[in-house]
Design a protein around this motif. Sequence first.
Motif, PDB file in Angstrom:
ATOM      1  N   UNK A  14       0.820  -1.214   0.000  1.00 13.99           N
ATOM      2  CA  UNK A  14       0.000   0.000   0.000  1.00 13.99           C
ATOM      3  C   UNK A  14       0.851   1.260   0.000  1.00 13.99           C
ATOM      4  N   UNK A  15       1.908   1.255   0.806  1.00 13.30           N
ATOM      5  CA  UNK A  15       2.719   2.473   0.872  1.00 13.30           C
ATOM      6  C   UNK A  15       3.493   2.683  -0.428  1.00 13.30           C
ATOM      7  N   UNK A  16       3.848   1.577  -1.110  1.00 14.91           N
ATOM      8  CA  UNK A  16       4.517   1.717  -2.400  1.00 14.91           C
ATOM      9  C   UNK A  16       3.588   2.362  -3.430  1.00 14.91           C
ATOM     10  N   UNK A  17       2.305   1.994  -3.378  1.00 13.37           N
ATOM     11  CA  UNK A  17       1.349   2.521  -4.351  1.00 13.37           C
ATOM     12  C   UNK A  17       0.768   3.870  -3.941  1.00 13.37           C
ATOM     13  N   UNK A  18       0.209   3.926  -2.740  1.00 16.19           N
ATOM     14  CA  UNK A  18      -0.489   5.141  -2.304  1.00 16.19           C
ATOM     15  C   UNK A  18       0.417   6.103  -1.542  1.00 16.19           C
ATOM     16  N   UNK A  19       1.304   5.545  -0.721  1.00 17.50           N
ATOM     17  CA  UNK A  19       2.195   6.399   0.050  1.00 17.50           C
ATOM     18  C   UNK A  19       3.109   7.214  -0.840  1.00 17.50           C
ATOM     19  N   UNK A  20       3.567   6.605  -1.942  1.00 17.92           N
ATOM     20  CA  UNK A  20       4.446   7.331  -2.858  1.00 17.92           C
ATOM     21  C   UNK A  20       3.728   8.528  -3.488  1.00 17.92           C
ATOM     22  N   UNK A  21       2.454   8.357  -3.802  1.00 17.77           N
ATOM     23  CA  UNK A  21       1.669   9.472  -4.367  1.00 17.77           C
ATOM     24  C   UNK A  21       1.499  10.583  -3.334  1.00 17.77           C
ATOM     25  N   UNK A  22       1.268  10.184  -2.091  1.00 14.22           N
ATOM     26  CA  UNK A  22       1.087  11.184  -1.029  1.00 14.22           C
ATOM     27  C   UNK A  22       2.398  11.911  -0.723  1.00 14.22           C
ATOM     28  N   UNK A  23       3.512  11.180  -0.777  1.00 10.54           N
ATOM     29  CA  UNK A  23       4.809  11.832  -0.597  1.00 10.54           C
ATOM     30  C   UNK A  23       5.065  12.810  -1.741  1.00 10.54           C
ATOM     31  N   UNK A  24       4.711  12.431  -2.946  1.00  5.62           N
ATOM     32  CA  UNK A  24       4.863  13.307  -4.106  1.00  5.62           C
ATOM     33  C   UNK A  24       4.108  14.622  -3.903  1.00  5.62           C
ATOM     34  N   UNK A  25       2.885  14.502  -3.383  1.00  8.17           N
ATOM     35  CA  UNK A  25       2.071  15.695  -3.110  1.00  8.17           C
ATOM     36  C   UNK A  25       2.741  16.571  -2.049  1.00  8.17           C
ATOM     37  N   UNK A  26       3.285  15.925  -1.010  1.00  4.57           N
ATOM     38  CA  UNK A  26       3.950  16.672   0.064  1.00  4.57           C
ATOM     39  C   UNK A  26       5.172  17.412  -0.473  1.00  4.57           C
ATOM     40  N   UNK A  27       6.001  16.736  -1.268  1.00  2.22           N
ATOM     41  CA  UNK A  27       7.203  17.385  -1.796  1.00  2.22           C
ATOM     42  C   UNK A  27       6.827  18.555  -2.700  1.00  2.22           C
ATOM     43  N   UNK A  28       5.768  18.386  -3.487  1.00  3.46           N
ATOM     44  CA  UNK A  28       5.293  19.487  -4.330  1.00  3.46           C
ATOM     45  C   UNK A  28       4.948  20.703  -3.474  1.00  3.46           C
ATOM     46  N   UNK A  29       4.280  20.453  -2.348  1.00  2.00           N
ATOM     47  CA  UNK A  29       3.911  21.545  -1.434  1.00  2.00           C
ATOM     48  C   UNK A  29       5.158  22.186  -0.822  1.00  2.00           C
ATOM     49  N   UNK A  30       6.091  21.352  -0.361  1.00  2.00           N
ATOM     50  CA  UNK A  30       7.278  21.863   0.334  1.00  2.00           C
ATOM     51  C   UNK A  30       8.184  22.653  -0.599  1.00  2.00           C
ATOM     52  N   UNK A  31       8.295  22.227  -1.848  1.00  2.00           N
ATOM     53  CA  UNK A  31       9.202  22.908  -2.779  1.00  2.00           C
ATOM     54  C   UNK A  31       8.681  24.274  -3.227  1.00  2.00           C
ATOM     55  N   UNK A  32       7.440  24.567  -2.883  1.00  2.00           N
ATOM     56  CA  UNK A  32       6.926  25.913  -3.150  1.00  2.00           C
ATOM     57  C   UNK A  32       7.483  26.910  -2.140  1.00  2.00           C
ATOM     58  N   UNK A  33       7.972  26.369  -1.013  1.00  2.00           N
ATOM     59  CA  UNK A  33       8.506  27.219   0.054  1.00  2.00           C
ATOM     60  C   UNK A  33      10.026  27.165   0.115  1.00  2.00           C
ATOM     61  N   UNK A  34      10.599  25.955  -0.033  1.00  2.00           N
ATOM     62  CA  UNK A  34      12.045  25.774   0.067  1.00  2.00           C
ATOM     63  C   UNK A  34      12.606  25.156  -1.207  1.00  2.00           C
TER      64      UNK A  34
END
Length: 467
Positions: free
Chosen positions: A91-111
């Motif tokens: 599950x984390x390979x399939x769904x967790x990776x997508x959620x991490x992708x979303x988080x990094x997209x958010x974080x890179x808008x700031x840093x």
Amino acid sequence: MPEEKRVNVLMVSMPLQGHINPMLKFAKHLISKGVHVTIATTEDGRHRMAKHTRMPNDTDPKNPKKIALEFFSDGLSLDFDRSDTETLINTIREKGSKNLNTLITKLTKVHKYSCVIVNPFVPWAIDVVAEHGIPCALLWIQASATYSIYYRYFKGSDPFPSLEDPNEKVHLPGLPMFEVRDLPSFMLPSTPRQFQQVITNLFKALDKVKWILGTSFFEIEKEIVKSMNSLTPIHPVGPLVSPFLLGEKESNDLSVDMWNAEDSCLQWLDKKPTSSVIYISFGSIIVLSKQHMDNIAIALMNINKAFLWVVKPAEGGSKENSAELPTEFLEKNKERGLVVKWCPQEKVLMHPAVACFISHGGWNSTLETLVSGVPVIAWPYWTDQPTTAVLIASVFGNGVRVKCGEDGIVGAEEIERCIREIMDGPRAAEFTKRAKEIKESARKTLQDGGISDKNVKKFISDLVAGN
């Protein structure tokens, strides 16, 4: 330092105690040298860390000298039993990776991140990082030897014998000869497929990793580290342990402890003579069988020495295999021994009353043992532990390894033999001397000019150059 010039690093880890604590300790090293660090782990981790993590004022995101924490969903509900590792990993390979992708997209808008550091057990994160065009580093949280073994096997750089026969001999550069049974279990046919797949996926993605950093230190694995220089080198930056173990000022270090440590055992140790106590702990995951519990109890009765024994309560799917110590044993040994559910291990290992450590050989525990200068009796179970046991007995020289019978059981006589060999045998002084030599080299390597210190500084200079 202005935001546009500051070096920002993101770390990604599962929230397991043995996975995230090395990341936290390396984060402290980086922060001490001016790097801003954010650690991302799962929402399940947030839930558990809120109850068990010592982090007063350590996670203020507005303070560049502190660690910022971020969380993403692993794709499962908080009440899901994560001892179902097959579902968790898939599950984390399939769904967790997508959620991490979303988080990094958010974080890179700031840093702007100079690097994302992952550990071996989130290989899917490497692909996510690559999609964002951020350089990736791997923090190898086991011995450099296990990195070498896995690499040579999965990259096909060296011949291996049949992995079906546990008695087959293995010959690899930089390592003593050992048997197939001593290889990291995640590469063996007997290991559940989901664990094999994690390591397979890691080495498939390794070409996208720019730096391989190790929690070990060069001085104890010289030949192993040097043997990798012509392949994909590993650069040790450890030992990654709490600073007070290295002789530095004690502080309330950021760490995750999923069980409440019983500090009363330290007062109990204060009353014991120097080098008189056997410390026994099998880490945060392993649950001993009733037979092994009984055999340890018999050996302790026969050996007639003081002991501190950590018997962690089983959790989740392991409860059905759990066992308890006999009431009679506890009653007879209430003056000589102390049994606790959990303890502050680093402080216990530093205590002068501790003579030796009976350990599963988990890498974090092994590093703490090496840095503390305590001889060890290695009793490996799975993953990298059999390989670490080979290192302890044949490379580090700071301890012995228990021998299992054909049925996989370690008998009471064998446990007793190992204790006597470490504490009273003809090589006892040699084990103690070697353990103290390793302790000294562990302290020097992270000091200014030491090999690990140079490796950390080189890594940071690479980040600054690419910033």
